[in-house]
Write a protein that holds these residues in place. Structure first.
Motif, PDB file in Angstrom:
ATOM      1  N   ILE A 246      69.553  57.088   7.417  1.00  0.00           N
ATOM      2  CA  ILE A 246      69.997  55.856   8.079  1.00  0.00           C
ATOM      3  C   ILE A 246      69.481  55.785   9.512  1.00  0.00           C
ATOM      4  N   SER A 247      69.642  56.889  10.253  1.00  0.00           N
ATOM      5  CA  SER A 247      69.300  56.872  11.680  1.00  0.00           C
ATOM      6  C   SER A 247      67.795  56.822  11.924  1.00  0.00           C
ATOM      7  N   ASN A 248      66.991  57.168  10.912  1.00  0.00           N
ATOM      8  CA  ASN A 248      65.541  57.192  11.106  1.00  0.00           C
ATOM      9  C   ASN A 248      64.809  56.023  10.452  1.00  0.00           C
ATOM     10  N   THR A 249      65.525  55.210   9.703  1.00  0.00           N
ATOM     11  CA  THR A 249      64.880  54.071   9.054  1.00  0.00           C
ATOM     12  C   THR A 249      64.612  52.968  10.072  1.00  0.00           C
ATOM     13  N   GLU A 250      63.390  52.455  10.057  1.00  0.00           N
ATOM     14  CA  GLU A 250      62.990  51.420  11.006  1.00  0.00           C
ATOM     15  C   GLU A 250      62.333  50.258  10.278  1.00  0.00           C
ATOM     16  N   GLU A 251      62.402  49.090  10.921  1.00  0.00           N
ATOM     17  CA  GLU A 251      61.918  47.863  10.302  1.00  0.00           C
ATOM     18  C   GLU A 251      60.419  47.890  10.036  1.00  0.00           C
ATOM     19  N   HIS A 252      59.647  48.549  10.918  1.00  0.00           N
ATOM     20  CA  HIS A 252      58.195  48.519  10.786  1.00  0.00           C
ATOM     21  C   HIS A 252      57.658  49.568   9.814  1.00  0.00           C
ATOM     22  N   HIS A 253      58.520  50.340   9.166  1.00  0.00           N
ATOM     23  CA  HIS A 253      58.058  51.282   8.156  1.00  0.00           C
ATOM     24  C   HIS A 253      57.473  50.515   6.966  1.00  0.00           C
ATOM     25  N   SER A 254      56.492  51.133   6.279  1.00  0.00           N
ATOM     26  CA  SER A 254      55.857  50.464   5.138  1.00  0.00           C
ATOM     27  C   SER A 254      56.871  50.150   4.045  1.00  0.00           C
ATOM     28  N   PHE A 255      57.674  51.129   3.713  1.00  0.00           N
ATOM     29  CA  PHE A 255      58.683  50.967   2.667  1.00  0.00           C
ATOM     30  C   PHE A 255      59.656  52.123   2.771  1.00  0.00           C
ATOM     31  N   ILE A 256      60.709  52.044   2.026  1.00  0.00           N
ATOM     32  CA  ILE A 256      61.606  53.178   1.857  1.00  0.00           C
ATOM     33  C   ILE A 256      61.832  53.330   0.362  1.00  0.00           C
ATOM     34  N   LYS A 257      61.652  54.558  -0.143  1.00  0.00           N
ATOM     35  CA  LYS A 257      61.845  54.806  -1.569  1.00  0.00           C
ATOM     36  C   LYS A 257      63.087  55.661  -1.762  1.00  0.00           C
ATOM     37  N   VAL A 258      64.016  55.159  -2.555  1.00  0.00           N
ATOM     38  CA  VAL A 258      65.317  55.799  -2.708  1.00  0.00           C
ATOM     39  C   VAL A 258      65.752  55.718  -4.171  1.00  0.00           C
ATOM     40  N   THR A 259      66.796  56.446  -4.501  1.00  0.00           N
ATOM     41  CA  THR A 259      67.449  56.277  -5.793  1.00  0.00           C
ATOM     42  C   THR A 259      68.522  55.198  -5.635  1.00  0.00           C
ATOM     43  N   PRO A 260      68.957  54.569  -6.731  1.00  0.00           N
ATOM     44  CA  PRO A 260      70.069  53.622  -6.649  1.00  0.00           C
ATOM     45  C   PRO A 260      71.319  54.215  -6.002  1.00  0.00           C
ATOM     46  N   THR A 261      71.536  55.505  -6.224  1.00  0.00           N
ATOM     47  CA  THR A 261      72.691  56.163  -5.599  1.00  0.00           C
ATOM     48  C   THR A 261      72.585  56.123  -4.080  1.00  0.00           C
ATOM     49  N   HIS A 262      71.355  56.272  -3.543  1.00  0.00           N
ATOM     50  CA  HIS A 262      71.155  56.156  -2.100  1.00  0.00           C
ATOM     51  C   HIS A 262      71.611  54.785  -1.592  1.00  0.00           C
ATOM     52  N   LEU A 263      71.289  53.732  -2.348  1.00  0.00           N
ATOM     53  CA  LEU A 263      71.650  52.375  -1.914  1.00  0.00           C
ATOM     54  C   LEU A 263      73.159  52.235  -1.762  1.00  0.00           C
ATOM     55  N   ILE A 264      73.879  52.757  -2.747  1.00  0.00           N
ATOM     56  CA  ILE A 264      75.343  52.711  -2.682  1.00  0.00           C
ATOM     57  C   ILE A 264      75.854  53.557  -1.527  1.00  0.00           C
ATOM     58  N   ALA A 265      75.297  54.763  -1.381  1.00  0.00           N
ATOM     59  CA  ALA A 265      75.766  55.687  -0.340  1.00  0.00           C
ATOM     60  C   ALA A 265      75.584  55.087   1.050  1.00  0.00           C
ATOM     61  N   ILE A 266      74.433  54.472   1.290  1.00  0.00           N
ATOM     62  CA  ILE A 266      74.154  53.894   2.616  1.00  0.00           C
ATOM     63  C   ILE A 266      75.108  52.744   2.902  1.00  0.00           C
ATOM     64  N   SER A 267      75.257  51.837   1.944  1.00  0.00           N
ATOM     65  CA  SER A 267      76.114  50.669   2.185  1.00  0.00           C
ATOM     66  C   SER A 267      77.579  51.052   2.301  1.00  0.00           C
ATOM     67  N   ASP A 268      77.984  52.115   1.593  1.00  0.00           N
ATOM     68  CA  ASP A 268      79.384  52.546   1.668  1.00  0.00           C
ATOM     69  C   ASP A 268      79.664  53.388   2.903  1.00  0.00           C
ATOM     70  N   LEU A 269      78.657  54.110   3.376  1.00  0.00           N
ATOM     71  CA  LEU A 269      78.868  55.005   4.512  1.00  0.00           C
ATOM     72  C   LEU A 269      79.064  54.235   5.808  1.00  0.00           C
ATOM     73  N   LEU A 270      78.346  53.114   5.946  1.00  0.00           N
ATOM     74  CA  LEU A 270      78.383  52.361   7.195  1.00  0.00           C
ATOM     75  C   LEU A 270      79.484  51.309   7.169  1.00  0.00           C
ATOM     76  N   SER A 271      79.993  51.007   8.342  1.00  0.00           N
ATOM     77  CA  SER A 271      80.905  49.881   8.453  1.00  0.00           C
ATOM     78  C   SER A 271      80.133  48.604   8.180  1.00  0.00           C
ATOM     79  N   LYS A 272      80.821  47.512   7.958  1.00  0.00           N
ATOM     80  CA  LYS A 272      80.147  46.243   7.640  1.00  0.00           C
ATOM     81  C   LYS A 272      79.201  45.839   8.751  1.00  0.00           C
TER      82      LYS A 272
END
Length: 603
Positions: A246-272
């Motif tokens: 989360i802390s290292n992801t930036e808008e200008h990166h080419s892409f981010i490759k994750v598992t579906p579990t990562h998507l849930i984990a990121i959205s659940d870990l952060l406040s709205k």
């Protein structure tokens, strides 16, 4: 051809018109071309260290010369067992340049697994940053490698490598309890990378994060695609660390490759608010497990300009074989996101048990042919002959029998419908239930074992559950023993002692009955009770919506005062005296649950 959401007819036309003409290239050819065009550009970034293309080219040349001085042969398998860092990628490049095959293993892999891989593959060398003594192989510490390679030439080794030579070996879970190594040749990975470079529109001077374990072939996209495209790899110090991701992801990166579990984990870990303000690239590639609308619902409401790609493909057919692109969940009609259509130079067949094509809309097994199909399994011709079959197109090629079921939807997209066998995917890792069961049976107090999976209500998270038979079974002891036999992701989240594992009339394990037993488990199950207590209190104290066994109390925002408050609430609500030292010395959620399990009354 840039990645875009286009009408089906237009996309089909593009697929037919585009054809690769690079069948004679190796991975090193792609890398050397990138070096020539981007010599002084950034290639690798790790914490405060930065390496240019010229630098990693020269370092990998020196290391390759050193490996060649060890009298290795073409396609000699070499295990790369390193912590994340620049020499992880440099070692991989050096191994390939020397004409060898690299076997990537995450630093968290157990020594038992490394021993099994060395024995199975016949690997002569293990490059590591740990002090190990592995039978039947030579272990080379990376510090020794650096010292010995310093006097080696910086120029190319000029080893003659063919596109049909082995490039790497990835080990996946095996149904017999023994992991199997998949051999991927240079031509296989070159086909995937050239397709991905074009389809994902990977540009020069753009970063990609390497955050997944290297033993998982999903990570090869993030590791190799940037360095053959003039981009750079930013290596995170710890694999699968959601907070670092989360802390290292930036808008200008080419892409981010994750598992579906990562998507849930990121959205659940952060406040709205934090989630809405998080900077992310406009392209998210999901792979490794089933993708559903529930995985992406928070993401599409956050930003409708995001492009999602669902990438499907077994390790045996080189990372990705089909893709489905979309921008929001209105573009899919079912709760399960389709896996789409084949990538370039790839054939997909849906066949019945007699290898005949099924009618449109009917369910069949996925068979994959084309340029991505690997050579087969390491030193296992019998299994290779079962899984790698003559291509039904009659082109003289080979197709791979996946064991995956699918059908075409009304939009002519493939929809994944599960497995034919007992193979599952947990957080992106492919796992044979038989391998977990065999490991459990190696533990003396376990007389019999059966492992099943269970999903949560919206199918966004699945986990392993082990049923254990044996008079002397103690769950904590079994869990500790299993940790020395299997990697963490293969250890069942829940273990249940049972008098006798049920069987059907044919003598096979009755998994349906086990599933029913699991459903009937009530609050008398101490682990379930402890798990719920800890999860509820942590969500309350840390102000988060979800807690998993892999989480760390302090990494999720806890501190000593909150730990004291947690202990006070346990005392007040559950009449339990929980030692503070247990959290301070080991703040892993699973450890806290197991400790509480022993302290609860009526144990």
């Amino acid at each position: 051809m840039n990645l875009q959401i286009v009408e089906r007819n237009e996309r089909s036309s593009l697929l037919e018109d585009y054809c690769f003409t690079h069948e004679n290239l190796t991975l090193i050819d792609l890398f050397k071309k990138s070096v020539r065009e981007n010599s002084s550009s950034l290639a690798i970034e790790y914490e405060k260290e930065k390496f240019s293309y010229r630098s990693i080219d020269q370092l990998s040349n020196q290391m390759a010369h050193y490996l060649l001085s060890l009298s290795i042969n073409m396609e000699t398998p070499i295990v790369i067992y390193l912590n994340n860092g620049p020499f992880l990628i440099i070692s991989i490049l050096a191994t390939i340049k020397a004409g060898c095959s690299f076997i990537p293993q995450d630093s968290s892999s157990s020594l038992g697994k490394i021993n099994d891989i060395v024995k199975d593959s016949g690997a002569k060398y293990v490059i590591t940053d740990q002090n190990l003594d592995i039978p039947h192989t030579r272990t080379i510490h990376i510090n020794s490698v650096k010292k010995n390679m310093s006097n080696m030439p910086k120029e190319d080794c000029n080893v003659s490598i063919s596109p049909k030579n082995s490039c790497y070996i990835i080990y996946t879970s095996g149904s017999t309890g023994k992991p199997k190594g998949v051999i991927i040749e240079h031509r296989n990975i070159v086909n995937y990378l050239l397709w991905a470079k074009d389809y994902y529109n990977v540009k020069k001077n753009r970063k990609v994060l390497l955050h997944s374990p290297v033993s998982f072939d999903l990570s090869l996209t993030s590791m190799l695609l940037p360095v053959i495209s003039g981009g750079s790899v930013k290596i995170l110090s710890r694999s699968n660390d959601i907070n670092k991701l989360i802390s290292n992801t930036e808008e200008h990166h080419s892409f981010i490759k994750v598992t579906p579990t990562h998507l849930i984990a990121i959205s659940d870990l952060l406040s709205k608010d934090s989630f809405l303000n998080m900077t992310i690239p406009n392209l998210i590639i999901a792979g490794g497990e089933l993708l559903t609308k529930s995985h992406i619902d928070k993401w599409v409401t956050r930003n409708e300009t995001l492009t999602f790609v669902n990438e499907y493909g077994p390790t045996e057919t080189t990372i990705g074989s089909t893709v489905f692109s979309f921008r929001n969940d209105r573009e899919v009609s079912e709760s399960i996101i389709p896996i789409g259509n084949p990538i370039k130079n790839t054939n997909i067949y849906l066949l019945d048990k007699d290898l005949n094509k099924v009618a449109f809309g009917e369910i069949g097994e996925i068979f994959i042919g084309g340029a991505g199909v690997g050579r087969g399994y390491v030193r296992n011709p019998k299994l290779t002959s079962v899984k790698f079959l003559p291509d039904i197109s009659g082109n003289g090629g080979v197709m791979y029998k996946t064991g995956d079921r699918a059908r075409y939807d009304q939009n002519q997209n493939l929809v994944f419908l599960g497995r034919e066998d007992d193979q599952v995917k947990i957080r992106g890792y492919r796992i044979e239930l038989g391998e977990v069961e065999n490991a459990l049976l190696k533990i003396s107090e376990v007389a019999n074992a059966s492992v099943i999976t269970r999903f949560n209500e919206n199918y966004t998270y699945n986990s392993l559950v082990a049923f254990l038979e044996g008079e002397n079974v103690k769950i904590e002891s079994v869990r500790k023993s299993l940790a020395s036999l299997l990697p963490q992701y293969m250890i069942p989240e829940l273990m249940i002692k049972i008098d006798k594992i049920p069987t059907s009339k044919s003598g096979k394990v009755d998994r349906k009955m086990l599933e029913n037993k699991l459903k009937k488990l009530d609050d008398k199950n101490q682990f379930v009770v402890s798990k719920k207590i800890v999860e509820d209190l942590f969500m309350e104290l840390l102000n988060v919506e979800q807690v998993s066994l892999e989480d760390d109390f302090f990494e999720k925002g806890g501190h000593s005062l909150l730990a004291i408050q947690f202990i006070a609430l346990l005392r007040e609500r559950h009449n339990v005296e929980f030692p503070l030292i247990e959290i301070l010395e080991n703040s892993n959620v699973e450890h806290i649950i197991i400790t509480l399990e022993k302290l609860l009354p009526n144990k």
